[in-house]
Scaffold this active site. Structure first.
Site, short mmCIF file in Angstrom:
data_model
loop_
_atom_site.label_atom_id
_atom_site.label_comp_id
_atom_site.label_asym_id
_atom_site.label_seq_id
_atom_site.Cartn_x
_atom_site.Cartn_y
_atom_site.Cartn_z
N HIS A 171 0.82 -1.22 0.00
CA HIS A 171 0.00 0.00 0.00
C HIS A 171 0.85 1.27 0.00
O HIS A 171 0.70 2.15 -0.85
CB HIS A 171 -0.92 -0.05 1.23
CG HIS A 171 -1.86 1.11 1.34
ND1 HIS A 171 -1.52 2.25 2.03
CD2 HIS A 171 -3.08 1.32 0.82
CE1 HIS A 171 -2.53 3.10 1.95
NE2 HIS A 171 -3.49 2.56 1.21
N CYS A 177 -0.32 -2.66 -16.63
CA CYS A 177 -0.54 -1.55 -15.70
C CYS A 177 0.01 -1.86 -14.32
O CYS A 177 -0.18 -1.10 -13.38
CB CYS A 177 -2.01 -1.18 -15.63
SG CYS A 177 -3.04 -2.52 -15.05
#
Ligand code: PEP
Ligand code: MG
Length: 857
Positions: free
Chosen positions: A433, A809
């Site tokens: 994260h 991506c």
């Protein structure tokens, strides 16, 4: 090793080559210095007579087989003084230090005294005795500590010290002196320490050393004598500026020694200059430097000697340069017509571009390293330690820079990350994260610093070396190197100057693969446009719910038990999402925007600490115990493989319906006053074609409903994120339901290796240092394994649907090596964090240029 042919066939020492314009000298056989000297000779510059010894010759010298030394001396003539310098293939690999004034003995000293004076001659002799004693005889350097007089008196003292320590008179035979110098330099190169040092700099095991033997131009003597270096560009900025130093009555690189009373080169208010002291010599030098720049097609540093007013060029080396100087130098060479723009593009290392985009710790600054982790988001920042997002916000409100230190970050920390100057976490890897958010924001970030001890609740941190750091202590995060530093080292600012923009413009004219950005917020989108991304390749919609006013409705939606409650919660979220998408579409002005529907497990949005649970209980008007129970019941053993991605779309379809509606309504709103928008909608974590079939039908239905309600039409494209191994293998049956596939290599790497992207940081350095992985596969695409799945997926998808758009991506999309692979398997574009867009643009241009060069051969 390929030895050069002899200068004259049949000569006694065939591997010793006089450097002439046509002598057979090459960098792979004689080293870079020998080759450069030949180029200077070809330019007719005043280079003293030089011979080059090939790698093979030097290798044989190390094993005791000397070339014909007397024949070599004959090339220079009787009485010449010589110096020997290393010539490795790559100057960065180093080599033994130069030894000057070889040939000095009692007789030549006396002869020289007549020409340049007794003191100057003694000075040269003294220097040689000292160098010979220390580097050839390996005597202790302290031996000469007491000698202060640089002339005759000093020489006598040095001789006495030498003879006492070496228990032999100082060798007088120039052939013996030269042979011993060559032998000691050749052996020094083959020693273990030198080998390990150069291997650390990337030299192969068997890297060879060449040597050059050059006639001395004496920087000591009558008239204006001295030595120095000159270059035409500044090493830090690349700006055109004559820089260097000159020291009268000196040799070698003494002018550069700390504290030396060297002169400036050009007129300078701070002190005397060469330009004033010896204007003719200065003018000649500048002319030589220009010639070298034009003809060698490079900014060169000249090493020169002035002997009684006459300039001699001893050497030329590529100017050392910072990343920003490298860009300016390459661009200016191209603008001056010296190299073509495509060569300027090829001269810049795409990895180094990252340095220009962020503040960095100034090169050469002392680093007080207190910890290390994964270099997750580049750039450096200094601030006071804070241990919570709330403290980070308070610190920002006081105008104080802070570093947010957490075990790991979660959506609740994002506001704190916005407020902080950098982030440090104990856990995590390249795609955890903190890393993903940090890169998106351009926030320096080090994650997985597991060897530091984090006491977040007690608000202190223990460094790797045992030092304790508390809240408020100042540290620096270097997200480019992965280091955590104590204190506030000097920094250099980001450098997005005109040279950078010019280079990027040239790169775009060559590039043949698209570059988009992963952008979730208006700020990200603006950064993406600023870096000339060709659209958004991934908008992670869950990241739009990090703000406090968004988290609460999101949590209410997650908590809703009855379908009506959920519907009501979604109705509150819909206008927020619509506004988000409208803004993104407006910023991107008709460029493609690929929106990924919700991906993470829903419980990630739920609070984990007591305060958060209490806040939520208040908002929902429920007892804390109820909320706690519900949160616990939603927990999963393995959330990364649980109810997330498209599985949410299948099991709670109203969420995706709401998002699709928000996207379509925003499409119509944004198209009304701007370029027509064709949104791209992407389904994450797909593993079966039926998932796509079911959701495609629902999304088509939402589109039809919006068109009917608004009485206006629009187009949209549906795509799938290929990030499970099964989706790669079954790409041929998934593809027909889509217009595009985008490979999510973060999850694909995680699933291919069975390696948690959030925990890998804890052991990744051991894996890399022991050679299990060549590199962190979350950072550098694993071509062999994950790459094979990509290739299979791309091939099967294209076979089924030839016109399908393919892209990547995952974080690898911004990595030059990975881009090469994606291009090779025919992807249409790569998408990466906004700050990596320039890196990708440059890397992609280089690939196209190299291909063109190969096909032109
Ligand atoms: C991926 O998995 O590669 C990806 C881009 O998605 P995320 O990092 O959000 O899981
Ligand atoms: Mg993913």
């Amino acid at each position: 090793m390929n030895d050069a042919a002899p200068q004259k066939p049949g000569e006694a020492n065939p591997h010793v080559t006089l450097i002439t314009p046509s002598a057979p000298i090459a960098t792979p056989t004689h080293g870079g210095r020998a080759k450069c000297l030949q180029r200077l000779v070809r330019l007719d510059l005043p280079v003293p007579r030089t011979v080059a010894l090939s790698f093979g010759t030097v290798h044989r010298i190390a094993s005791g087989e000397l070339p014909d030394i007397r024949a070599m001396l004959d090339i220079f003539g009787a009485g010449a003084l010589l110096c020997v310098r290393p010539s490795s293939e790559d100057p960065d690999w180093g080599g033994p230090g130069a030894i000057l004034n070889i040939g000095m003995n009692d007789a030549s000293c006396a002869l020289l005294a007549e020409r340049i004076g007794a003191e100057a001659a003694a000075c040269l002799y003294l220097r040689f005795v000292q160098a010979y004693a220390i580097h050839v005889e390996r005597l202790d350097a302290d031996l000469f500590d007491e000698i202060e007089d640089p002339g005759e008196e000093g020489l006598a003292a040095a001789m006495a010290a030498y003879e006492e320590e070496a228990e032999a008179p100082f060798p007088q035979d120039p052939a013996h002196q030269l042979a011993q110098v060559l032998r000691s330099m050749a052996r020094a190169w083959e020693g273990t320490t030198a080998r390990l040092l150069r291997q650390a700099k990337g030299a192969p095991m068997d890297a060879g050393l060449g040597l050059v033997v050059q006639e001395m131009a004496l920087g000591i003597g009558r008239g204006e004598c001295g030595s120095g270096v000159l270059q035409l560009a500044d090493s830090d900025t690349g700006l055109r500026q004559i820089t260097g130093r000159y020291l009268s009555q000196s040799q070698g690189r003494e002018a550069l020694e700390q504290g030396s009373p060297a002169l400036f080169l050009t007129c300078d208010p701070r002190g005397p200059s060469l330009e004033e002291t010896a204007p003719e010599a200065f003018k000649a030098l500048c002319g030589f430097a220009e010639t070298m720049r034009n003809r060698l097609r490079e900014e060169m540093q000249i090493e020169f000697t002035i002997e009684n007013g006459a300039v001699h060029i001893l050497d030329g080396v590529r100017v050392r340069r910072s990343a920003r100087a490298a860009v300016r130098i390459a661009v200016r060479l191209a603008e001056d017509g010296i190299i073509p723009p495509q060569e300027a593009i090829l001269r810049i290392d795409p990895h180094a571009i990252t340095e220009l985009l962020h503040r960095q710790v100034a090169p050469g600054t002392r680093r007080d390293v207190i910890g290390r982790g994964v270099a997750a988001s580049p750039g450096a920042a200094t601030g006071k330690i804070v241990f919570s997002a709330a403290e980070a916000q308070a610190s920002a409100a006081r105008g104080e820079a802070c570093i947010l230190v957490r075990r790991e970050t979660s959506p609740e920390d994002v506001r704190g990350m916005h407020a902080a100057s950098a982030v440090l976490t104990e856990r995590g890897g390249m795609t955890s994260h903190a890393a993903v958010i940090g890169r998106g924001m351009g926030l320096p970030c080090v994650v997985g610093a597991a060897r530091m001890k984090f006491h977040v609740t007690r608000k202190f941190l223990v460094a790797e070396d045992g030092r304790t750091l508390r809240e408020g202590d100042v540290i620096t995060i270097d997200g480019s190197s992965g280091q955590v530093l104590a204190g506030a080292p000097a920094m250099v600012e980001a450098a997005l100057d005109d040279a950078f923009q010019t280079l990027m413009g040239w790169a775009d004219t060559w590039r043949d693969i698209g570059v988009r950005a992963n952008a979730d917020t208006p700020d990200d989108a603006a950064t993406a446009r600023n870096f000339a991304a060709q659209g958004i390749g991934l908008c992670r919609t869950e990241h739009m719910f990090f703000e406090a006013d968004r988290l609460t409705p999101m949590r209410e939606m997650i908590f809703a038990d009855a379908p009506e409650d959920r519907k009501a919660a979604l109705a509150r979220i819909l206008p927020m999402q619509r506004a988000d998408f409208t803004e993104l579409f407006r910023i991107m002005e008709g460029m493609p925007v690929c929106i990924r529907l919700f991906d993470p497990p829903l419980h990630e949005f739920l609070p984990t600490d007591r305060a958060g649970l209490r806040d939520l209980a208040e908002a929902l008007d429920l007892p804390v115990s109820d909320v706690t129970r519900r949160v616990e019941s939603m927990g999963e053993y393995n959330p990364m493989l649980g109810l997330r991605g498209v599985r949410l779309g299948i099991t709670v379809p109203e969420i995706y319906d709401m998002q699709a509606r928000a996207i379509f309504e925003a499409t119509l709103d944004a198209s009304r006053d701007g370029a027509p928008v064709v949104p791209e909608i992407m389904l994450p974590l797909v593993s079966a074609k039926r998932e796509v079939e079911l959701l495609r039908a629902r999304i088509d239905a939402v589109a039809a409903a919006v068109k009917a309600e608004r009485g206006r039409g629009f187009d949209y494209r549906l795509g799938v994120m290929v990030e499970t191994p099964r989706a790669c293998l079954r790409a041929d049956e998934i593809a027909p339901y889509t217009q595009f596939l985008s490979f999510g290599t973060n999850d694909l790497t995680q699933m291919t290796y069975g390696l948690s992207r959030d925990d890998a940081g804890r052991f990744m350095s051991d894996y890399v240092s022991q050679g299990v992985f060549r590199e962190d596969p979350f950072h550098l695409l694993d071509i062999e394994g994950v790459g094979e799945l990509l290739a299979i997926g791309a091939e099967r998808a294209r076979q089924a649907c030839p016109g399908l758009t393919l892209s990547i991506c995952g974080e690898h999309g911004g990595n030059p090596e990975s881009i090469a692979f994606c291009r090779a398997i025919g992807m249409d574009y790569v998408s990466c964090s906004p700050f990596r867009v320039p890196v990708a643009r440059l890397a992609a241009a280089q690939l196209a240029i190299r291909d063109r060069m190969v096909s032109a051969r």
